[in-house]
Design an enzyme around this catalytic site. Structure first.
Site, PDB file in Angstrom:
ATOM      1  CE  LYS A  11      34.710  47.384  38.219  1.00 23.65           C
ATOM      2  NZ  LYS A  11      35.574  46.250  38.626  1.00 23.65           N
ATOM      3  NE  ARG A  60      30.536  37.844  37.548  1.00 27.29           N
ATOM      4  CZ  ARG A  60      30.936  39.112  37.531  1.00 27.29           C
ATOM      5  NH1 ARG A  60      30.354  40.003  38.300  1.00 27.29           N
ATOM      6  NH2 ARG A  60      31.912  39.497  36.743  1.00 27.29           N
ATOM      7  NE  ARG A  75      36.308  39.036  35.080  1.00 32.73           N
ATOM      8  CZ  ARG A  75      35.618  38.856  36.206  1.00 32.73           C
ATOM      9  NH1 ARG A  75      35.549  37.650  36.750  1.00 32.73           N
ATOM     10  NH2 ARG A  75      35.001  39.859  36.772  1.00 32.73           N
ATOM     11  NE  ARG A  93      32.201  38.233  41.922  1.00 34.33           N
ATOM     12  CZ  ARG A  93      32.617  39.172  41.090  1.00 34.33           C
ATOM     13  NH1 ARG A  93      32.256  40.425  41.271  1.00 34.33           N
ATOM     14  NH2 ARG A  93      33.396  38.862  40.076  1.00 34.33           N
ATOM     15  NE  ARG A 105      34.765  46.706  32.087  1.00 32.70           N
ATOM     16  CZ  ARG A 105      34.585  45.731  32.964  1.00 32.70           C
ATOM     17  NH1 ARG A 105      35.430  44.773  33.067  1.00 32.70           N
ATOM     18  NH2 ARG A 105      33.539  45.707  33.726  1.00 32.70           N
TER      19      ARG A 105
END
Ligand code: AP5
Length: 226
Positions: free
Chosen positions: A13, A159, A170, A126, A87
């Site tokens: 996203k 992260r 998640r 990431r 969300r």
């Protein structure tokens, strides 16, 4: 244009929003980025959000809705892309209320569909810049110099919520609380499904096709009204 980007954690996203922002002159409103800024600044909101974010749960609706209403209020109505918000169904209902009251409803909701195995690879690889928020990947989107942000030279970090166990939580949270929004926006006739398993350029061109068609569809209406 007012656009919502939906998709599981790590679906891409943020990556796609950054591209849309420059291609269509839109503002990028990312609930995750705003929360991370609040945390970095040590605000009350940041402190309240911390434990939820670190465990992979959602931050309570009332905190998020207030935060995002403020961000939308400060953004020109003409164009923005919402990343990570809404969300939950409650957030979506509140967003509709605010936008419809202001005469500027959502034009398109793009749902990025990605297989679980690809999501796991994207999240584990990431790397993010804690200073400017730029996002890289150790294989798919490498910085020029390993471990260093191209934009400001800051050391890149992983992260904390990209830890494998937190990612699992998640994804579970996404399935239970966010996936139902796909049906919600389908019923409104604004949903566009995009297969986002391919590379970022390929996904980008599919999204642009969707948005360009919407823009073209609107043009004759605008002329007829004149
Ligand atoms: P948030 O920051 O919004 O996290 P998220 O939705 O889980 O999404 P991510 O940022 O992890 O992933 P992304 O889809 O943006 O992927 P990216 O482009 O980085 O939220 C964090 C937390 O804040 C939540 O868990 C929650 O606690 C809280 N929160 C936020 N909003 C909330 C809300 N509305 N309500 C309640 N709580 C909220 O890409 C991932 C990686 O893949 C990158 O390395 C990238 O380079 C790579 N990549 C991207 N696209 C491709 C591609 N097509 N091909 C190959 N690699 C790609």
């Amino acid at each position: 244009m007012r656009i919502v980007l939906l998709g599981a954690p790590g679906a891409g996203k943020g990556t796609q929003c950054k591209r849309l922002v420059s291609q269509y002159s839109l503002a990028h409103l990312s609930s995750g980025d705003i929360l991370r800024q609040e945390r970095a600044q040590g605000t009350d909101l940041g402190r309240q959000a911390q434990s939820y974010m670190d465990s992979g749960a959602l931050v309570p609706d009332d905190l998020i809705i207030g935060m995002m209403k403020k961000a939308i209020d400060q953004t020109p109505k003409a164009g923005y892309v919402l990343d990570g918000f809404p969300r939950t169904l409650k957030q979506a209902l509140e967003l509709d209320k605010v936008l419809v009251a202001g005469g500027s409803p959502i034009d398109a909701v793009i749902n990025l569909e990605v297989d679980d195995a690809i999501i796991a690879d994207r999240m584990s690889g990431r790397r993010s810049c804690p200073a400017c928020g730029a996002v890289y990947h150790i294989r798919n989107l490498k910085p020029q110099k390993d471990g260093v942000c191209d934009k400001d030279g800051t050391a890149l970090i992983q992260r904390p919520d990209d830890d494998l166990e937190v990612v699992k939580k998640r994804l579970e949270t996404y399935r239970q609380q966010t996936q139902p929004l796909i049906g919600y926006y389908q019923k409104q006739g604004v949903l566009h499904e995009v297969d986002a398993n391919a590379g970022a350029d390929a996904v980008d061109s599919v999204i642009r096709e969707v948005l360009d068609k919407l823009i073209v569809r609107r043009r004759p209406v605008a002329r007829a009204r004149r």
